[in-house]
Design a protein around this motif. Structure first.
Motif, short mmCIF file in Angstrom:
data_model
loop_
_atom_site.label_atom_id
_atom_site.label_comp_id
_atom_site.label_asym_id
_atom_site.label_seq_id
_atom_site.Cartn_x
_atom_site.Cartn_y
_atom_site.Cartn_z
N GLU A 295 45.83 12.87 54.39
CA GLU A 295 44.80 12.57 53.36
C GLU A 295 45.45 11.75 52.15
O GLU A 295 45.07 10.87 51.43
N GLU A 296 46.98 12.27 51.91
CA GLU A 296 47.63 11.61 50.60
C GLU A 296 47.97 10.30 51.10
O GLU A 296 48.23 9.45 50.28
N ASN A 297 48.53 10.09 52.28
CA ASN A 297 49.23 8.93 52.56
C ASN A 297 48.43 7.78 53.66
O ASN A 297 48.86 6.67 53.89
N MET A 298 47.14 8.37 54.04
CA MET A 298 46.47 7.32 54.77
C MET A 298 45.08 7.23 54.45
O MET A 298 44.41 7.90 53.59
N GLU A 299 44.73 5.80 54.85
CA GLU A 299 43.37 5.38 54.15
C GLU A 299 42.28 6.14 54.77
O GLU A 299 42.16 6.53 56.11
N GLU A 300 41.10 6.58 54.21
CA GLU A 300 40.17 7.40 54.61
C GLU A 300 39.33 6.46 55.71
O GLU A 300 39.15 5.32 55.65
N GLY A 301 39.09 7.23 56.88
CA GLY A 301 38.38 6.41 57.99
C GLY A 301 39.32 5.67 59.13
O GLY A 301 38.71 5.21 60.07
N THR A 302 40.60 5.82 58.78
CA THR A 302 41.54 5.22 59.71
C THR A 302 42.12 6.21 60.73
O THR A 302 42.73 6.19 61.48
N TRP A 303 41.72 7.67 60.53
CA TRP A 303 42.23 8.82 61.30
C TRP A 303 41.45 9.90 61.34
O TRP A 303 40.56 10.01 60.48
N ASP A 304 41.52 10.85 62.27
CA ASP A 304 40.63 11.89 62.70
C ASP A 304 41.32 13.05 63.49
O ASP A 304 42.78 12.75 63.83
N THR A 305 40.87 13.94 63.45
CA THR A 305 41.26 15.04 64.49
C THR A 305 40.43 15.25 65.73
O THR A 305 39.39 15.04 65.75
N ALA A 306 41.20 15.84 66.92
CA ALA A 306 40.11 16.10 67.89
C ALA A 306 41.00 17.35 68.74
O ALA A 306 42.08 17.77 68.35
N PRO A 307 40.24 18.13 69.48
CA PRO A 307 40.87 19.28 70.38
C PRO A 307 42.03 19.00 70.85
O PRO A 307 42.33 17.81 71.36
N LEU A 308 43.02 19.82 71.20
CA LEU A 308 43.97 19.85 71.99
C LEU A 308 43.81 19.09 73.49
O LEU A 308 42.93 19.47 74.03
N PRO A 309 44.60 18.15 73.91
CA PRO A 309 44.35 17.79 75.34
C PRO A 309 44.47 18.94 76.46
O PRO A 309 45.26 19.81 76.04
N LYS A 310 43.69 19.07 77.48
CA LYS A 310 43.73 20.06 78.49
C LYS A 310 44.57 19.55 79.64
O LYS A 310 45.03 18.41 79.53
N VAL A 316 41.87 23.40 80.98
CA VAL A 316 42.07 24.37 79.75
C VAL A 316 43.28 23.78 79.09
O VAL A 316 44.11 23.09 79.62
N ALA A 317 43.24 23.88 77.48
CA ALA A 317 44.37 24.14 76.76
C ALA A 317 44.84 25.06 76.44
O ALA A 317 43.99 26.17 76.35
N GLN A 318 45.90 25.47 76.18
CA GLN A 318 46.52 26.80 76.02
C GLN A 318 47.76 26.39 74.68
O GLN A 318 48.67 25.81 74.94
N GLN A 319 47.77 27.53 73.73
CA GLN A 319 48.77 27.52 72.88
C GLN A 319 48.90 28.87 72.07
O GLN A 319 48.01 29.85 72.67
N THR A 320 49.93 28.74 71.47
CA THR A 320 50.24 30.20 70.50
C THR A 320 49.33 29.98 69.32
O THR A 320 49.27 28.86 68.84
#
Length: 442
Positions: A295-310, A316-320
Motif C-alpha cells: 500500500e505504501e509503495n504501489m499505486e492503488e489498483g495495480t495489485w491485489d491478493t488471491a488464495p494460495l495456488p493449489k 488443495v493448498a496446504q500451509q502452516t
C-alpha cells in the motif's frame, strides 16, 4: 563528683538515643524494601520484551500500552525491543539467566524450547476464567495449545501466506488469476521479459527457502499429509518419499529457472518483497504484513491478493498457520499483573486494532464481520479460512529433535539443487533418509 555523674548519665542517654534512631532507620528501610518487592508501595513495573520488532510495530505497541497504563494507573510497562535479527536469541539469553521478564513474545517456533525449559507459564489457570477464550478462532486456539494441549501464549495474530499479484500486468497480458501451481508457472513464464527487467515470480532461494518447498510439497501431496505430523503421510512415511513430492520440487526449480530473476537464488524476505513492490516481479507469495508495504509503495489498483495456488492433482493448498503472541515469564514476580496486560492486549477490541495496524489476520471470530477484513486485500485470507476442505493446515514437525538442524541442511541442499550440483532425486532421497531416522528416534 556530682558533675561527673551528670556527665556520665548524659553520655549514656545520647548513646541509647543513637541506638534507637539507628534501629528506627533500619526498620524503615527494611519495611520500604519489603513493600517495593511485594508491590505494596503502589506501582508495579512490568518488563515486556517483543521479538518480531520493527519501528512501526514498536510504536503501535507503545500506544496500546499507554492506554493500558491509563486504565491501570498502578501498573507501568517497560517495553524492551531487541533488533529483529537477534531478538529470539536475546530473549533466550534473558530467560536462561532467569531475568525478571513478566510478559514476552512467544512464537510457534520458540514455544517448544521455552516450555521444555520451564521458561514460560502454563496459562490454563488464567484462560479457564477468561471471557474471551471461546471467541478465539480455531487456528488461534490451535497455535496457543500446540504443545501438550496447554496454552502457553495468547496469539495476537495469524501468519498465513497468500498470492500477491500485479493486476495491471495480468490484464495487459489477458491472463486469469492462477488457481494452481501449473497456472502460476504458465503465467509466470508469459510475464517474464528479462530485457525489460520484468519477471513472473518473486522467488525465495536464500534464507527461508525450505518454507516454500514445504508448503508446495504439502499442496501436491494433499490430503494424504498427517496434519499433526506434517512431514509424514498417512502410511507413516516421509512426504518426500512420494511421486507428488518430486512433482512439487520439479515445479519449485522450474519457477526459479523460467520465471524468476537470476539473483533470486539468494533472495530472502526483504528482497522478494522489494522485487514485487518495485515493479520487477508479477507475483509474490507472502504473509499479510506485506499488504502495508504494498500500500505504501504501489499505486492503488495495480495489485491485489488471491488464495494460495493449489497442487495438481490434489486440488488443495496446504500451509502452516504461523502464530505468535504473549506469554508470562516463569520468573516473573508479578504474574497477575502480567496476565492483566495480556488479557487487555488480547481482547477483541485491542486485537482488532493491532491486526489492522500491523497487517495481521486477527484471532477473534468476530473480526470476520469487519469490512476491513471481509473486503479488499484481506479477503483472500478470509476466503481460505472459510474453505477448510480446500485450504488445509499442516503442523511442522517441531517436536522432533532434528527439526532445527534440518532447516539448515535443507537450505544448503536447495542452493546445491538450484546451482545444478544436486539432482531432484538425490535431494529428496537425502531428506527422506533424514526424516526416517528422525521417526525412528521418536
Amino acid at each position: 563528683m556530682l558533675d561527673q555523674v551528670k556527665r556520665g548519665l548524659l553520655l549514656s542517654f545520647f548513646i541509647i538515643l543513637s541506638f534507637v534512631i539507628i534501629a528506627g532507620c533500619s526498620e524503615d528501610s527494611s519495611s520500604k524494601g519489603d513493600n517495593e518487592e511485594s508491590g505494596d508501595s503502589g506501582t508495579v513495573t512490568l518488563r515486556m520484551v517483543e521479538s518480531l520488532t520493527s519501528p512501526a510495530r514498536t510504536e503501535l505497541l507503545k500506544g496500546m500500552i499507554a492506554t493500558f497504563e491509563e486504565e491501570n494507573p498502578n501498573i507501568k510497562v517497560e517495553l524492551i525491543s531487541p533488533p529483529l535479527q537477534s531478538a529470539d536469541e536475546k530473549i533466550s539469553q534473558m530467560l536462561m539467566a532467569e531475568e525478571d521478564i513478566d510478559v514476552l513474545e512467544v512464537r510457534d517456533q520458540t514455544v517448544k524450547q521455552f516450555s521444555n525449559n520451564s521458561f514460560i507459564e502454563d496459562l490454563s489457570a488464567y484462560t479457564s476464567d477468561w471471557e474471551h477464550w471461546d471467541s478465539l478462532n480455531d487456528i488461534a486456539k490451535h497455535g496457543a495449545t500446540a504443545i501438550e494441549d496447554t496454552p502457553y501464549f495468547i496469539p495476537y495474530g495469524i501468519y498465513e501466506k497468500t498470492l500477491f499479484y500485479r493486476t495491471d500486468w495480468f490484464e495487459e497480458a489477458g491472463l486469469e488469476v492462477p488457481e494452481t501451481w501449473e497456472d502460476m508457472y504458465k503465467a509466470g513464464v508469459e510475464l517474464t521479459d528479462p530485457s525489460q527487467n520484468r519477471y513472473g515470480y518473486s522467488f525465495r532461494g536464500g534464507a527461508g527457502s525450505s518454507d516454500y518447498v514445504e508448503f508446495m510439497t504439502w499442496s501436491y501431496v494433499g490430503e494424504d499429509i498427517v496434519q499433526e505430523d506434517g512431514y509424514f503421510t498417512k502410511d507413516g512415511e516421509p512426504m518426500f518419499d512420494t511421486s507428488e513430492a518430486k512433482d512439487a520440487l520439479d515445479m519449485f526449480v522450474k519457477m526459479y529457472e523460467d520465471a524468476s530473476p537470476p539473483d533470486s537464488i539468494s533472495w530472502s524476505y526483504p528482497e522478494m518483497v522489494q522485487g514485487f513492490t518495485s515493479g520487477m516481479t508479477a507475483m509474490l507469495i507472502q504473509d499479510p504484513e506485506v499488504i502495508v508495504t504494498a500500500e505504501e509503495n504501489m499505486e492503488e489498483g495495480t495489485w491485489d491478493t488471491a488464495p494460495l495456488p493449489k497442487g495438481v492433482p490434489s486440488e488443495v493448498a496446504q500451509q502452516t498457520a504461523g502464530t505468535a503472541g504473549w506469554g508470562i515469564g516463569a520468573f516473573s514476580k508479578h504474574k497477575e499483573e502480567a496476565w492483566k496486560l495480556i488479557s487487555f492486549l488480547s481482547s477483541p477490541e485491542q486485537n482488532l486494532h493491532f491486526a489492522k495496524n500491523n497487517s495481521l489476520i486477527p484471532v477473534h471470530k468476530s473480526a470476520g464481520d469487519d469490512p476491513f477484513f471481509k473486503e479488499g486485500y484481506f479477503s483472500s485470507y478470509i476466503e481460505m479460512n472459510a474453505k477448510p476442505d480446500e485450504y488445509l493446515i499442516a503442523d511442522r514437525p517441531v517436536d522432533y529433535k532434528g527439526w532445527g538442524e534440518y532447516r539448515g541442511i535443507a537450505e544448503k541442499d536447495i542452493q546445491s539443487l538450484l546451482l545444478g550440483d544436486m539432482t531432484i532425486d538425490k535431494t529428496l532421497q537425502k531428506w527422506t533418509d533424514y526424516w526416517k531416522s528422525q521417526k525412528e528416534q521418536q
